[in-house]
Design a protein around this motif. Structure first.
Motif, PDB file in Angstrom:
ATOM      1  N   UNK A  19      -8.709 -31.534  12.833  1.00  0.00           N
ATOM      2  CA  UNK A  19      -9.896 -30.767  13.209  1.00  0.00           C
ATOM      3  C   UNK A  19      -9.677 -29.989  14.505  1.00  0.00           C
ATOM      4  N   UNK A  20      -9.046 -30.627  15.470  1.00  0.00           N
ATOM      5  CA  UNK A  20      -8.810 -29.974  16.756  1.00  0.00           C
ATOM      6  C   UNK A  20      -7.815 -28.823  16.625  1.00  0.00           C
ATOM      7  N   UNK A  21      -6.849 -28.959  15.733  1.00  0.00           N
ATOM      8  CA  UNK A  21      -5.915 -27.855  15.487  1.00  0.00           C
ATOM      9  C   UNK A  21      -6.617 -26.692  14.786  1.00  0.00           C
ATOM     10  N   UNK A  22      -7.537 -27.017  13.885  1.00  0.00           N
ATOM     11  CA  UNK A  22      -8.270 -25.979  13.163  1.00  0.00           C
ATOM     12  C   UNK A  22      -9.274 -25.241  14.054  1.00  0.00           C
ATOM     13  N   UNK A  23      -9.707 -25.893  15.131  1.00  0.00           N
ATOM     14  CA  UNK A  23     -10.707 -25.319  16.044  1.00  0.00           C
ATOM     15  C   UNK A  23     -10.169 -25.345  17.482  1.00  0.00           C
ATOM     16  N   UNK A  24      -9.137 -24.570  17.764  1.00  0.00           N
ATOM     17  CA  UNK A  24      -8.493 -24.646  19.076  1.00  0.00           C
ATOM     18  C   UNK A  24      -9.366 -24.176  20.240  1.00  0.00           C
ATOM     19  N   UNK A  25     -10.369 -23.372  19.971  1.00  0.00           N
ATOM     20  CA  UNK A  25     -11.206 -22.848  21.057  1.00  0.00           C
ATOM     21  C   UNK A  25     -12.533 -23.579  21.199  1.00  0.00           C
ATOM     22  N   UNK A  26     -12.702 -24.658  20.468  1.00  0.00           N
ATOM     23  CA  UNK A  26     -13.938 -25.439  20.534  1.00  0.00           C
ATOM     24  C   UNK A  26     -13.713 -26.663  21.399  1.00  0.00           C
ATOM     25  N   UNK A  27     -14.627 -26.881  22.332  1.00  0.00           N
ATOM     26  CA  UNK A  27     -14.570 -28.048  23.204  1.00  0.00           C
ATOM     27  C   UNK A  27     -14.652 -29.332  22.374  1.00  0.00           C
TER      28      UNK A  27
END
Length: 103
Positions: A19-27
């Motif tokens: 999930x964090x890789x898919x959303x790199x700009x999300x805190x």
């Protein structure tokens, strides 16, 4: 046989990484909040969703996106060899019971 990777914690950590890789700009904290607000389950599994949210919050509390990875056996072996040289013990003099000599 029990496998370390066949646990809910492992799957939650793996999915959190994805999930964090898919959303790199999300805190990280924001992603946890969005997941908590937007879905009562994840892939049809509410317990899995809770595990992912808990993992995201743990990382947010720690101030990181990804947990550090293990250095690996080669790095540990190199460090041990360096220490032996530093203290003046040659590799040949070290007992053969050391784990790095059995590799």
């Amino acid at each position: 046989m029990s496998r370390l990777w066949d646990t809910p914690d492992f799957w939650a950590r793996s999915e959190t990484d994805e999930l964090l890789r898919e959303h790199p700009n999300t805190d990280v904290r924001m992603l946890a909040e969005l997941l908590a607000q937007g879905r009562s389950d994840y892939d049809g599994d509410p317990a899995f969703a809770r595990d992912i949210i808990m993992e995201l919050n743990k990382r947010a509390d720690a101030g990181i996106r990804f947990w550090p990875q293990h250095a690996g056996l080669q790095a540990i072996e190199d460090e041990v060899r360096e220490m032996l040289v530093t203290i003046g013990t040659e590799e040949e003099e070290a007992p053969q019971a050391y784990w790095w000599q059995r590799l």
